[in-house]
Design a protein around this motif. Structure first.
Motif, PDB file in Angstrom:
ATOM      1  N   SER A  70      -7.433  -1.616   6.095  1.00  0.00           N
ATOM      2  CA  SER A  70      -7.708  -2.871   5.411  1.00  0.00           C
ATOM      3  C   SER A  70      -9.211  -3.097   5.399  1.00  0.00           C
ATOM      4  CB  SER A  70      -6.992  -4.000   6.157  1.00  0.00           C
ATOM      5  OG  SER A  70      -6.842  -5.150   5.381  1.00  0.00           O
TER       6      SER A  70
ATOM      7  N   TRP B 125      -3.792  -9.273   1.010  1.00  0.00           N
ATOM      8  CA  TRP B 125      -2.438  -8.734   0.993  1.00  0.00           C
ATOM      9  C   TRP B 125      -1.393  -9.648   0.351  1.00  0.00           C
ATOM     10  CZ3 TRP B 125      -1.462  -3.808   2.056  1.00  0.00           C
ATOM     11  CH2 TRP B 125      -2.420  -3.092   2.794  1.00  0.00           C
TER      12      TRP B 125
ATOM     13  N   ALA C  92       0.821  -1.204   0.000  1.00  0.00           N
ATOM     14  CA  ALA C  92       0.000   0.000   0.000  1.00  0.00           C
ATOM     15  C   ALA C  92       0.858   1.258   0.000  1.00  0.00           C
ATOM     16  CB  ALA C  92      -0.925   0.005   1.208  1.00  0.00           C
TER      17      ALA C  92
END
Length: 367
Positions: free
Chosen positions: A243, A296, A128
């Motif tokens: 998230s 992820w 990210a």
């Protein structure tokens, strides 16, 4: 039986202490409650992270010493124990500036990698933002390392007794301690207690320990995507960041060759004792781990996994206990991040037992 030093606990720390003592020519006997290679404690399994991402000098100094000792053990054993595949840090860290300043002073390089470059280099992970890369990080082969430490201790003259739980420890002054197992009465000048989750009951009434909390943790091996043999993966840590779900805590992971990629929440499991652990992950934690992999880790399959069970024995501050009181040397509270330091910890415990080193300030019994 009379020895100079008795070691209680045959996990990686106790085995490392026995190896260090035997290499110094000390008469040492190690007593392990269970069979060789058992899975009831905290040292079993295929792999562990070799993680140099610390900002505290007392950890970095210990890890700097551990690295050449792992190489010495490799040379003695003829086994590959440590592969330096690098370690990637993702997510925010309050001590990021201190990490970047301190780690290189101890020989651990720190690089900042932009997100696009990180995803190009490590397509199995999602980024990210920018990442921190420590190229001297990697993975240790855990079962192999414990076996090598046991074999090395014996090769240097130590006696190793499996299935020999220590039932009592009785200090008789500063230079004598008596121990009993089912088969032996032992007299020693020192005892090193490295008993993991069994430390508190074994030393209750003898040593004033900081609070030690035993938890059962459940990482899992997730299958790699088809065609990926795991060769290009780094080890990794991931601090919580925005998230699609609630994170129970930080994440660690690494490829375990032949088993997939090992992923786990750090220090979030239920409080247990060795007698009450279930070896079964909670549905909530297992599902959150799968959601993490799905969001992820594009290089892993969140639907193909095998849970693992291990214990953490943690101090409140996450720092180890490496200290001596009278004839008792205490090694405890490794808080889920002690394995990589083991040969340096063993060397320090040998020095504490011999009276040739002071306690490291960050690792005292008193907190």
């Amino acid at each position: 039986m009379e020895v100079e030093v008795a070691v209680v606990g045959g996990g990686v720390v106790g085995a490392a202490a026995a190896w260090a003592l035997a290499r110094r020519g000390r008469a040492v006997a190690l007593f392990e409650a269970h069979e060789a290679g058992h899975s009831l404690g905290a040292s079993h399994g295929t792999t562990r992270n070799f993680n140099p991402a610390y900002s505290s000098p007392h950890h970095l100094r210990l890890l700097r010493r551990a690295l050449p000792l792992w190489r010495e053990l490799e040379a003695e054993s003829g086994e590959v124990l440590l592969e330096q595949t690098g370690l990637v840090e993702r997510g925010p860290r309050a001590d990021a500036a201190a990490l970047a300043a301190e780690a290189p002073m101890f020989g651990f390089d720190v690089e900042r990698i932009p997100a696009a470059e990180a995803e190009r280099r490590w397509p199995g992970l999602r980024f990210a933002g920018s990442a921190t890369f420590l190229p001297q990080g990697g993975r240790l082969f855990a079962d192999r390392a414990v076996r090598a430490l046991h074999d090395g201790a014996v090769a240097h003259g130590a006696a190793v007794h499996h299935t020999s739980p220590v039932r009592s420890i009785l200090p008789r002054g500063d230079d004598l301690v008596e121990l009993r197992t089912d088969a032996h009465a032992i007299r020693a000048r020192r005892v090193v207690v490295a008993a993991g989750a069994w430390t508190d009951p074994l030393l209750r009434g003898l040593v004033r320990l900081p609070r030690l909390t035993v938890t059962e943790e459940h990482p899992a091996h997730f299958a790699l995507r088809l065609g990926d043999d795991g060769a290009g993966w780094p080890s990794f840590n991931h601090a919580p960041e925005p998230s699609g779900f609630r994170w129970p805590g930080p994440v660690y992971g690494l490829v375990s060759p032949g088993e997939g990629v090992k992923v786990g929440w750090h220090r979030v499991g239920p409080v247990v004792t060795p007698q009450t652990r279930t070896f079964t992950p909670s549905t909530e934690l297992s599902e959150s781990l799968r959601r993490y992999v799905r969001e992820w880790m594009p290089g892993a399959d969140p639907d193909v996994f095998e849970p693992i069970s291990c214990t953490y024995t943690s101090t409140d501050d996450g720092d180890f206990v490496l200290d001596r009181t009278g004839p008792i040397v205490v090694a405890a509270g490794f808080s889920g991040h002690g394995f990589k330091f083991a040969p340096a910890i063993g060397e320090h415990l040998a020095s504490l037992a011999s009276g040739t080193a002071p306690t490291i300030a960050g690792f005292r019994l008193e907190r």
